[in-house]
Scaffold this motif. Sequence first.
Motif, short mmCIF file in Angstrom:
data_model
loop_
_atom_site.label_atom_id
_atom_site.label_comp_id
_atom_site.label_asym_id
_atom_site.label_seq_id
_atom_site.Cartn_x
_atom_site.Cartn_y
_atom_site.Cartn_z
N ARG A 72 10.44 0.64 -12.54
CA ARG A 72 9.13 -0.19 -12.41
C ARG A 72 8.05 0.96 -11.86
O ARG A 72 8.56 1.57 -11.09
CB ARG A 72 9.30 -1.46 -11.41
CG ARG A 72 8.09 -2.12 -11.34
CD ARG A 72 8.08 -3.29 -10.25
NE ARG A 72 6.88 -4.04 -9.71
CZ ARG A 72 6.82 -5.02 -9.19
NH1 ARG A 72 7.96 -5.45 -8.44
NH2 ARG A 72 5.58 -5.58 -9.07
N ALA A 73 7.14 0.69 -12.24
CA ALA A 73 5.98 1.89 -11.95
C ALA A 73 4.57 1.11 -12.04
O ALA A 73 4.26 0.64 -12.90
CB ALA A 73 6.06 3.04 -12.98
N ILE A 74 3.75 1.47 -10.92
CA ILE A 74 2.40 0.84 -10.83
C ILE A 74 1.83 2.20 -10.67
O ILE A 74 1.71 3.04 -9.86
CB ILE A 74 2.43 0.22 -9.19
CG1 ILE A 74 3.19 -1.08 -9.28
CG2 ILE A 74 0.78 -0.45 -9.10
CD1 ILE A 74 3.14 -1.81 -7.95
N THR A 75 0.64 1.99 -11.61
CA THR A 75 -0.51 3.10 -11.54
C THR A 75 -1.40 3.38 -10.32
O THR A 75 -1.39 2.04 -9.78
CB THR A 75 -1.40 2.70 -12.77
OG1 THR A 75 -0.66 2.49 -13.93
CG2 THR A 75 -2.50 3.75 -12.93
N ARG A 128 -5.20 0.44 -14.90
CA ARG A 128 -3.89 0.09 -13.74
C ARG A 128 -2.96 -0.95 -14.32
O ARG A 128 -3.34 -1.90 -14.70
CB ARG A 128 -4.25 -0.18 -12.36
CG ARG A 128 -5.36 1.06 -11.79
CD ARG A 128 -5.40 0.61 -10.40
NE ARG A 128 -4.08 0.81 -9.53
CZ ARG A 128 -3.72 0.34 -8.64
NH1 ARG A 128 -4.60 -0.86 -7.95
NH2 ARG A 128 -2.70 0.59 -7.94
N ASP A 185 1.26 -2.62 -13.79
CA ASP A 185 2.42 -2.92 -12.95
C ASP A 185 3.46 -2.87 -14.24
O ASP A 185 3.76 -4.02 -14.58
CB ASP A 185 2.31 -3.96 -11.97
CG ASP A 185 3.45 -4.01 -11.19
OD1 ASP A 185 4.66 -3.37 -11.34
OD2 ASP A 185 3.48 -4.95 -10.24
N PHE A 198 11.67 2.45 -8.44
CA PHE A 198 10.51 1.81 -8.08
C PHE A 198 9.16 2.76 -7.81
O PHE A 198 9.30 3.19 -6.64
CB PHE A 198 10.44 0.74 -7.12
CG PHE A 198 9.11 -0.07 -6.91
CD1 PHE A 198 8.18 -0.23 -8.05
CD2 PHE A 198 8.98 -0.77 -5.78
CE1 PHE A 198 7.10 -0.80 -7.85
CE2 PHE A 198 7.91 -1.46 -5.84
CZ PHE A 198 6.87 -1.67 -6.66
N HIS A 252 5.49 3.92 -6.82
CA HIS A 252 4.21 3.31 -6.51
C HIS A 252 3.55 4.30 -5.62
O HIS A 252 4.15 5.13 -4.88
CB HIS A 252 4.67 2.05 -5.76
CG HIS A 252 5.51 1.95 -4.71
ND1 HIS A 252 5.10 1.80 -3.27
CD2 HIS A 252 6.82 2.06 -4.39
CE1 HIS A 252 6.10 1.99 -2.20
NE2 HIS A 252 7.12 2.24 -3.02
N TYR A 285 1.82 5.06 -2.00
CA TYR A 285 1.98 4.46 -0.68
C TYR A 285 1.69 5.90 0.20
O TYR A 285 2.35 6.89 0.11
CB TYR A 285 3.24 4.18 -0.36
CG TYR A 285 3.37 3.79 1.09
CD1 TYR A 285 2.82 2.20 1.43
CD2 TYR A 285 4.14 4.30 2.03
CE1 TYR A 285 2.98 1.90 2.64
CE2 TYR A 285 4.34 3.91 3.25
CZ TYR A 285 3.62 2.80 3.65
OH TYR A 285 4.05 1.98 5.12
N MET A 320 2.29 9.14 -4.42
CA MET A 320 3.27 8.36 -5.13
C MET A 320 4.62 8.62 -4.72
O MET A 320 5.12 9.76 -4.46
CB MET A 320 3.12 8.83 -6.71
CG MET A 320 4.18 8.15 -7.73
SD MET A 320 3.84 6.36 -7.80
CE MET A 320 2.26 6.30 -8.62
#
Length: 256
Positions: free
Chosen positions: A157-160, A167, A169, A238, A240, A242, A246
């Motif tokens: 899972r990857a969030i731009t 963007r 998810d 995962f 993301h 933060y 990244m």
Amino acid sequence: MTETAEQRSNLPNPGNYREDTTKHPYFRPKDAATLILIDRSEAKPKVLVGKRHDKVVFMPGAFVFPGGRVDPKDNKIQVAAPIPSALEARLLQGSPKISGARARALANTAIREACEETGLCLGKPANGETAKFEGSWKPFGEAGLLPDPSSLYLIARAITPPGRVKRFDTRFFTADASAITHRVPGIVHADAELVELVWVEIGSKPLANMHPMTVKVLEQLEIRLATGPLRHDAPIPFFHFYGGKMQMDMLPGNVE
């Protein structure tokens, strides 16, 4: 798997991946799904990639896996078999949280996008069942098939990151090439969104020119494939943004 014109072992040089570096206002990520088809008929697994048209707005000329954002109808489509409960449990992990219905829609999105962009459809015979298919789902009805997401595995899972014009998810799914049951002719051509399809060995140098996040996902997939058959209870990476950078967390397995 029968060799086709799509199944060449080397990609032409696509040049370096090009991305819009302009900073944009905050956009909420859209739920999306990507499907990585794997051919394991030889010693070294191959994955299917497509080359995007040079004139498209997003990622022109790049090599990509088929995928896109969830359509509201993806949750309502009739399928041949439901996704395994273990897969649904994996899709519910991570934040932002989603519902079970959304999880099932994401799996269906991966199937739809692959068929729409590559002409390769994962389904099973409808066996007389009546299903109304519209829009991008029509090839299934025309072939007498029901979409079959039961063969999918979640691998990442990857969030731009924020500040991008688009963007997503994205949930990255994979399925074995043997799950392809129908081919729609004429989908990939010089004026289409994807102008070429190529099967290429995982871990090979040409794949390093893909989107950096996709490269990271492929690295994790290669590690998993080296351990044997894919399982739903394996940890899921995962990716993301933060703390200003990244990072990759591992969503634990055995969540049923």
